[in-house]
Motif scaffolding. Structure first.
Motif, PDB file in Angstrom:
ATOM      1  N   PRO A  72       0.846  -1.196   0.000  1.00  0.00           N
ATOM      2  CA  PRO A  72       0.000   0.000   0.000  1.00  0.00           C
ATOM      3  C   PRO A  72       0.881   1.245   0.000  1.00  0.00           C
ATOM      4  O   PRO A  72       1.944   1.259   0.599  1.00  0.00           O
ATOM      5  N   VAL A  73       0.443   2.257  -0.703  1.00  0.00           N
ATOM      6  CA  VAL A  73       1.171   3.513  -0.800  1.00  0.00           C
ATOM      7  C   VAL A  73       0.259   4.623  -0.313  1.00  0.00           C
ATOM      8  O   VAL A  73      -0.902   4.698  -0.695  1.00  0.00           O
ATOM      9  N   THR A  74       0.785   5.466   0.546  1.00  0.00           N
ATOM     10  CA  THR A  74       0.032   6.585   1.091  1.00  0.00           C
ATOM     11  C   THR A  74       0.788   7.864   0.786  1.00  0.00           C
ATOM     12  O   THR A  74       2.002   7.926   0.979  1.00  0.00           O
ATOM     13  N   ASP A  75       0.078   8.864   0.300  1.00  0.00           N
ATOM     14  CA  ASP A  75       0.720  10.163   0.095  1.00  0.00           C
ATOM     15  C   ASP A  75       1.239  10.689   1.417  1.00  0.00           C
ATOM     16  O   ASP A  75       0.667  10.444   2.468  1.00  0.00           O
ATOM     17  N   GLY A  76       2.311  11.445   1.329  1.00  0.00           N
ATOM     18  CA  GLY A  76       2.876  12.046   2.535  1.00  0.00           C
ATOM     19  C   GLY A  76       4.250  11.479   2.776  1.00  0.00           C
ATOM     20  O   GLY A  76       4.659  10.567   2.078  1.00  0.00           O
ATOM     21  N   PRO A  77       5.006  11.988   3.704  1.00  0.00           N
ATOM     22  CA  PRO A  77       4.644  13.075   4.611  1.00  0.00           C
ATOM     23  C   PRO A  77       4.467  14.402   3.885  1.00  0.00           C
ATOM     24  O   PRO A  77       5.002  14.592   2.805  1.00  0.00           O
ATOM     25  N   PHE A  78       3.704  15.268   4.474  1.00  0.00           N
ATOM     26  CA  PHE A  78       3.400  16.555   3.869  1.00  0.00           C
ATOM     27  C   PHE A  78       4.085  17.677   4.628  1.00  0.00           C
ATOM     28  O   PHE A  78       4.310  17.573   5.823  1.00  0.00           O
ATOM     29  N   ALA A  79       4.379  18.754   3.919  1.00  0.00           N
ATOM     30  CA  ALA A  79       5.052  19.903   4.538  1.00  0.00           C
ATOM     31  C   ALA A  79       4.210  20.522   5.643  1.00  0.00           C
ATOM     32  O   ALA A  79       4.739  21.166   6.529  1.00  0.00           O
ATOM     33  N   GLU A  80       2.892  20.325   5.623  1.00  0.00           N
ATOM     34  CA  GLU A  80       2.073  20.936   6.665  1.00  0.00           C
ATOM     35  C   GLU A  80       2.003  20.078   7.929  1.00  0.00           C
ATOM     36  O   GLU A  80       1.293  20.396   8.856  1.00  0.00           O
ATOM     37  N   THR A  81       2.736  18.969   7.974  1.00  0.00           N
ATOM     38  CA  THR A  81       2.805  18.190   9.194  1.00  0.00           C
ATOM     39  C   THR A  81       3.606  18.954  10.239  1.00  0.00           C
ATOM     40  O   THR A  81       4.274  19.924   9.939  1.00  0.00           O
TER      41      THR A  81
END
Length: 135
Positions: A72-81
């Motif tokens: 499974p692939v999940t977007d992220g980590p994101f800069a807004e974390t």
């Protein structure tokens, strides 16, 4: 000699924390910040304490094995974390105290207005031997 990872965290990114909000820095302030890190690495190359280092792009993807053959692939980590891992450097030093000294110096890289950003750095020793189990 022992190798350590200096992991550069921008805590609270992208909101400014200790003036770490590079999207609000001038081009010269960004250049000065990068030059500081390049000069730091060059100085450690001369002493034999620099191993390697790289900056990281803010984009990323989480991946893990799912037991079915397609991870499974999940977007992220994101800069807004809350934390943004901005890059890393590996050093090879004689003592833990020297590793702390260098981490403190790197934490003072300049930011907005040329002031030290007091960047959070995670200091971790690299595992050099496989752990063994004794009975």
């Amino acid at each position: 000699m022992a190798k350590y990872l200096l992991l550069k965290h921008y805590r609270g990114a992208p909101a400014p924390v200790n003036d770490i909000c590079m999207d609000q820095w001038t081009p010269q302030e960004i250049s000065d910040h990068v030059q500081f890190m390049n000069d730091f690495a060059a100085r450690l190359e001369k002493t034999g304490e620099f191993v390697e280092g790289l900056a990281l792009a803010p984009e990323g993807t989480w991946v893990r094995y799912d037991g079915e053959g397609r991870p499974p692939v999940t977007d992220g980590p994101f800069a807004e974390t809350k934390d943004l891992i901005a890059g890393w450097m590996v050093i090879d030093v004689d003592t833990y105290e020297r590793a702390l000294e260098l981490a403190g110096e790197l934490s003072a890289a300049p930011g907005a207005g040329g002031k030290p950003i007091h960047e959070w750095l995670e200091l971790r020793p690299l595992l050099t031997a496989h752990p063994t189990v004794t009975e």
